[in-house]
Design a protein around this motif. Structure first.
Motif, PDB file in Angstrom:
ATOM      1  N   SER A 222       0.820  -1.212   0.000  1.00 19.67           N
ATOM      2  CA  SER A 222       0.000   0.000   0.000  1.00 19.67           C
ATOM      3  C   SER A 222       0.854   1.263   0.000  1.00 19.67           C
ATOM      4  O   SER A 222       0.367   2.351  -0.321  1.00 19.67           O
ATOM      5  CB  SER A 222      -0.942   0.010   1.213  1.00 19.67           C
ATOM      6  OG  SER A 222      -0.195  -0.003   2.420  1.00 19.67           O
ATOM      7  N   VAL A 223       2.124   1.113   0.324  1.00 14.03           N
ATOM      8  CA  VAL A 223       3.083   2.219   0.297  1.00 14.03           C
ATOM      9  C   VAL A 223       4.103   2.025  -0.830  1.00 14.03           C
ATOM     10  O   VAL A 223       4.396   2.934  -1.613  1.00 14.03           O
ATOM     11  CB  VAL A 223       3.822   2.346   1.649  1.00 14.03           C
ATOM     12  CG1 VAL A 223       4.937   3.381   1.566  1.00 14.03           C
ATOM     13  CG2 VAL A 223       2.847   2.694   2.754  1.00 14.03           C
ATOM     14  N   ASN A 224       4.623   0.816  -0.938  1.00 10.82           N
ATOM     15  CA  ASN A 224       5.773   0.557  -1.809  1.00 10.82           C
ATOM     16  C   ASN A 224       5.492   0.664  -3.297  1.00 10.82           C
ATOM     17  O   ASN A 224       6.361   1.084  -4.070  1.00 10.82           O
ATOM     18  CB  ASN A 224       6.347  -0.825  -1.507  1.00 10.82           C
ATOM     19  CG  ASN A 224       6.982  -0.901  -0.133  1.00 10.82           C
ATOM     20  OD1 ASN A 224       7.235   0.113   0.508  1.00 10.82           O
ATOM     21  ND2 ASN A 224       7.240  -2.112   0.338  1.00 10.82           N
ATOM     22  N   VAL A 225       4.302   0.274  -3.729  1.00 12.24           N
ATOM     23  CA  VAL A 225       4.004   0.358  -5.164  1.00 12.24           C
ATOM     24  C   VAL A 225       4.054   1.812  -5.622  1.00 12.24           C
ATOM     25  O   VAL A 225       4.612   2.128  -6.678  1.00 12.24           O
ATOM     26  CB  VAL A 225       2.639  -0.277  -5.491  1.00 12.24           C
ATOM     27  CG1 VAL A 225       2.323  -0.109  -6.981  1.00 12.24           C
ATOM     28  CG2 VAL A 225       2.631  -1.756  -5.134  1.00 12.24           C
ATOM     29  N   GLY A 226       3.504   2.690  -4.821  1.00 14.16           N
ATOM     30  CA  GLY A 226       3.542   4.114  -5.167  1.00 14.16           C
ATOM     31  C   GLY A 226       4.958   4.655  -5.206  1.00 14.16           C
ATOM     32  O   GLY A 226       5.315   5.431  -6.106  1.00 14.16           O
ATOM     33  N   ILE A 227       5.784   4.256  -4.245  1.00 10.41           N
ATOM     34  CA  ILE A 227       7.183   4.686  -4.230  1.00 10.41           C
ATOM     35  C   ILE A 227       7.887   4.226  -5.500  1.00 10.41           C
ATOM     36  O   ILE A 227       8.631   4.979  -6.138  1.00 10.41           O
ATOM     37  CB  ILE A 227       7.902   4.130  -2.988  1.00 10.41           C
ATOM     38  CG1 ILE A 227       7.361   4.788  -1.717  1.00 10.41           C
ATOM     39  CG2 ILE A 227       9.415   4.333  -3.093  1.00 10.41           C
ATOM     40  CD1 ILE A 227       7.887   4.177  -0.431  1.00 10.41           C
ATOM     41  N   ALA A 228       7.632   2.962  -5.890  1.00  6.30           N
ATOM     42  CA  ALA A 228       8.286   2.405  -7.078  1.00  6.30           C
ATOM     43  C   ALA A 228       7.832   3.100  -8.356  1.00  6.30           C
ATOM     44  O   ALA A 228       8.651   3.461  -9.207  1.00  6.30           O
ATOM     45  CB  ALA A 228       8.008   0.906  -7.169  1.00  6.30           C
ATOM     46  N   VAL A 229       6.527   3.304  -8.492  1.00  6.82           N
ATOM     47  CA  VAL A 229       6.017   3.934  -9.714  1.00  6.82           C
ATOM     48  C   VAL A 229       6.478   5.386  -9.813  1.00  6.82           C
ATOM     49  O   VAL A 229       6.838   5.861 -10.902  1.00  6.82           O
ATOM     50  CB  VAL A 229       4.481   3.826  -9.784  1.00  6.82           C
ATOM     51  CG1 VAL A 229       3.931   4.642 -10.956  1.00  6.82           C
ATOM     52  CG2 VAL A 229       4.064   2.368  -9.930  1.00  6.82           C
ATOM     53  N   GLU A 230       6.498   6.094  -8.701  1.00  5.71           N
ATOM     54  CA  GLU A 230       7.003   7.475  -8.715  1.00  5.71           C
ATOM     55  C   GLU A 230       8.449   7.509  -9.198  1.00  5.71           C
ATOM     56  O   GLU A 230       8.832   8.358 -10.015  1.00  5.71           O
ATOM     57  CB  GLU A 230       6.905   8.081  -7.317  1.00  5.71           C
ATOM     58  CG  GLU A 230       7.391   9.521  -7.245  1.00  5.71           C
ATOM     59  CD  GLU A 230       7.344  10.101  -5.847  1.00  5.71           C
ATOM     60  OE1 GLU A 230       7.756  11.265  -5.679  1.00  5.71           O
ATOM     61  OE2 GLU A 230       6.913   9.386  -4.910  1.00  5.71           O
ATOM     62  N   ALA A 231       9.257   6.559  -8.712  1.00  4.58           N
ATOM     63  CA  ALA A 231      10.659   6.499  -9.144  1.00  4.58           C
ATOM     64  C   ALA A 231      10.780   6.107 -10.613  1.00  4.58           C
ATOM     65  O   ALA A 231      11.639   6.627 -11.339  1.00  4.58           O
ATOM     66  CB  ALA A 231      11.425   5.511  -8.271  1.00  4.58           C
ATOM     67  N   ILE A 232       9.915   5.209 -11.058  1.00 11.69           N
ATOM     68  CA  ILE A 232       9.946   4.763 -12.454  1.00 11.69           C
ATOM     69  C   ILE A 232       9.656   5.923 -13.407  1.00 11.69           C
ATOM     70  O   ILE A 232      10.394   6.149 -14.370  1.00 11.69           O
ATOM     71  CB  ILE A 232       8.942   3.612 -12.664  1.00 11.69           C
ATOM     72  CG1 ILE A 232       9.462   2.319 -12.036  1.00 11.69           C
ATOM     73  CG2 ILE A 232       8.659   3.393 -14.155  1.00 11.69           C
ATOM     74  CD1 ILE A 232       8.436   1.217 -11.930  1.00 11.69           C
ATOM     75  N   VAL A 233       8.578   6.655 -13.151  1.00 11.48           N
ATOM     76  CA  VAL A 233       8.210   7.733 -14.070  1.00 11.48           C
ATOM     77  C   VAL A 233       9.123   8.944 -13.917  1.00 11.48           C
ATOM     78  O   VAL A 233       9.188   9.791 -14.818  1.00 11.48           O
ATOM     79  CB  VAL A 233       6.727   8.150 -13.891  1.00 11.48           C
ATOM     80  CG1 VAL A 233       5.801   7.000 -14.265  1.00 11.48           C
ATOM     81  CG2 VAL A 233       6.439   8.646 -12.484  1.00 11.48           C
ATOM     82  N   SER A 234       9.856   9.014 -12.813  1.00 14.20           N
ATOM     83  CA  SER A 234      10.811  10.112 -12.615  1.00 14.20           C
ATOM     84  C   SER A 234      12.162   9.812 -13.250  1.00 14.20           C
ATOM     85  O   SER A 234      13.006  10.706 -13.368  1.00 14.20           O
ATOM     86  CB  SER A 234      11.004  10.389 -11.116  1.00 14.20           C
ATOM     87  OG  SER A 234       9.793  10.799 -10.510  1.00 14.20           O
ATOM     88  N   ASN A 235      12.370   8.553 -13.650  1.00 13.27           N
ATOM     89  CA  ASN A 235      13.639   8.139 -14.254  1.00 13.27           C
ATOM     90  C   ASN A 235      13.384   7.366 -15.547  1.00 13.27           C
ATOM     91  O   ASN A 235      13.749   6.186 -15.669  1.00 13.27           O
ATOM     92  CB  ASN A 235      14.430   7.265 -13.275  1.00 13.27           C
ATOM     93  CG  ASN A 235      14.842   8.010 -12.025  1.00 13.27           C
ATOM     94  OD1 ASN A 235      15.841   8.714 -12.014  1.00 13.27           O
ATOM     95  ND2 ASN A 235      14.059   7.854 -10.967  1.00 13.27           N
ATOM     96  N   PRO A 236      12.744   8.015 -16.532  1.00 10.11           N
ATOM     97  CA  PRO A 236      12.336   7.299 -17.737  1.00 10.11           C
ATOM     98  C   PRO A 236      13.488   6.700 -18.527  1.00 10.11           C
ATOM     99  O   PRO A 236      13.347   5.607 -19.090  1.00 10.11           O
ATOM    100  CB  PRO A 236      11.601   8.371 -18.548  1.00 10.11           C
ATOM    101  CG  PRO A 236      12.123   9.678 -18.037  1.00 10.11           C
ATOM    102  CD  PRO A 236      12.374   9.446 -16.591  1.00 10.11           C
TER     103      PRO A 236
END
Length: 337
Positions: A222-236
């Motif tokens: 509930s926390v980690n998926v958001g952290i991962a996706v934020e990092a993914i789209v911030s580092n295309p």
């Protein structure tokens, strides 16, 4: 401000993405739901999410959810109309479907085929959006392919088949896609709880796997998926075309029950059950779970399922210290354990 469209926005993964990107402040978040009048949809709207209706079974509804809106009686947007009157085209899409939702109605392969069709619809719709820069696909490792067809896991394999479809049929979308593999949820222990035995005074965790087998754990999803996706789209440039395994811990089932015992203060022990017993206890869910865990016995390291140069670790993403591992996740869930 770029717009990210989040499917499954009212569920655990999608809601995690919504929360992270709302806090980020650099994204406009659009949540997709089938029912705009549902309480979860209303809660999303109250948080500042633009909530739109679409159905993964209907590709045309997805195109509308992803695209720039055209005002009534116009064949193109009005350039001078204030932004608030227009739906912006998606810059990113987080794609998610739910295998378990139809498992008992359609069976293991039926649920997989439905999910495969839904993910194909989502990919086709995303490929039609000219503003799209990044497509994040929540999927799972190709169990059947990795095992040479010996160990098939419908929950994994039908999702993974869509990866092949994207690469072969939608090459432009493939160049914008990151494949996110989310491991086992710590919150599963709130539903599949160890059973208390009044004779031994122990809580027994029954699962269809040898106790020493490693479980790929995603921690507090509930926390980690958001952290991962934020990092993914911030580092295309780092993540496009790559695989990101969201695994915070590789622990054996025996180690997991020890962590559970430490958090709850209860005396927990692990006991393996056969696949037949798992099915007799949990029905078709038990069969699917057994296939997943038996595959993991032979292939415990998700990062090894793809060539090293195609995998982006949590360390490379710079989020290893941000994600919440199993022990802390159990502490957060303690009242429900």
């Amino acid at each position: 401000m770029d717009t990210i469209v989040v499917l499954g926005a009212t569920g655990q993964q999608g809601n995690s993405v919504v929360n992270s990107l709302l806090q980020n402040g650099n994204w406009k978040v659009r949540g997709v739901t089938r029912n705009l009048e549902s309480e979860p949809a209303k809660k999303l709207a109250a948080k500042g999410v633009e909530v739109v209706a679409a159905d993964a079974n209907d590709e045309s509804s997805l195109v509308k959810a992803f695209a720039v809106s055209v005002p009534p009686n116009r064949d193109r947007p009005i350039p001078w109309l204030p932004t608030k009157y227009l739906q912006q085209g998606a810059s990113a899409v987080f794609s998610l479907t739910n295998y378990w939702e139809s498992l008992f109605q359609l069976g293991r392969d039926g649920a997989g085929l439905q999910e495969q069709k839904q993910q194909t619809n989502i990919a086709n719709a995303a490929a039609k959006i000219p503003t799209l820069k990044h497509y994040v696909f929540s999927t799972l490792p190709p169990a059947g392919k990795v095992s040479g067809g010996q160990l098939k896991v419908p929950h994994f394999d039908y999702k993974a088949a869509v990866e092949d479809y994207i690469r072969e049929t939608l090459p432009e979308l493939a160049s914008k896609t990151t494949y996110l593999w989310v491991g086992w949820y710590a919150s599963n222990l709130t539903g599949s709880k160890p059973l208390f035995d009044p004779v031994s005074r122990k809580s027994i965790w029954l699962q269809p796997s040898i106790g020493s087998a490693k479980l790929p754990i995603a921690g507090q999803t509930s926390v980690n998926v958001g952290i991962a996706v934020e990092a993914i789209v911030s580092n295309p440039e780092l993540t496009k075309g790559k695989y990101v395994p969201l695994v915070t811990d590789y622990l054996s089932f025996e180690e997991v029950i020890k962590e559970w015992s430490a958090v709850t203060g209860k005396n927990g022990v692990y006991s393996e059950v056969s696949d037949v017993v798992a099915e007799s206890i949990w029905g078709i869910y038990g069969s699917e779970l057994a296939s997943q865990f038996r595959w993991s016995e032979s292939y415990p390291n998700w990062s090894a399922c793809k060539p090293e140069n195609e995998v982006v670790s949590l360390e490379k993403l710079g989020i290893r210290e941000k994600v919440v591992g199993l022990k802390a996740a159990l502490e957060a869930l303690k009242s429900d354990l």
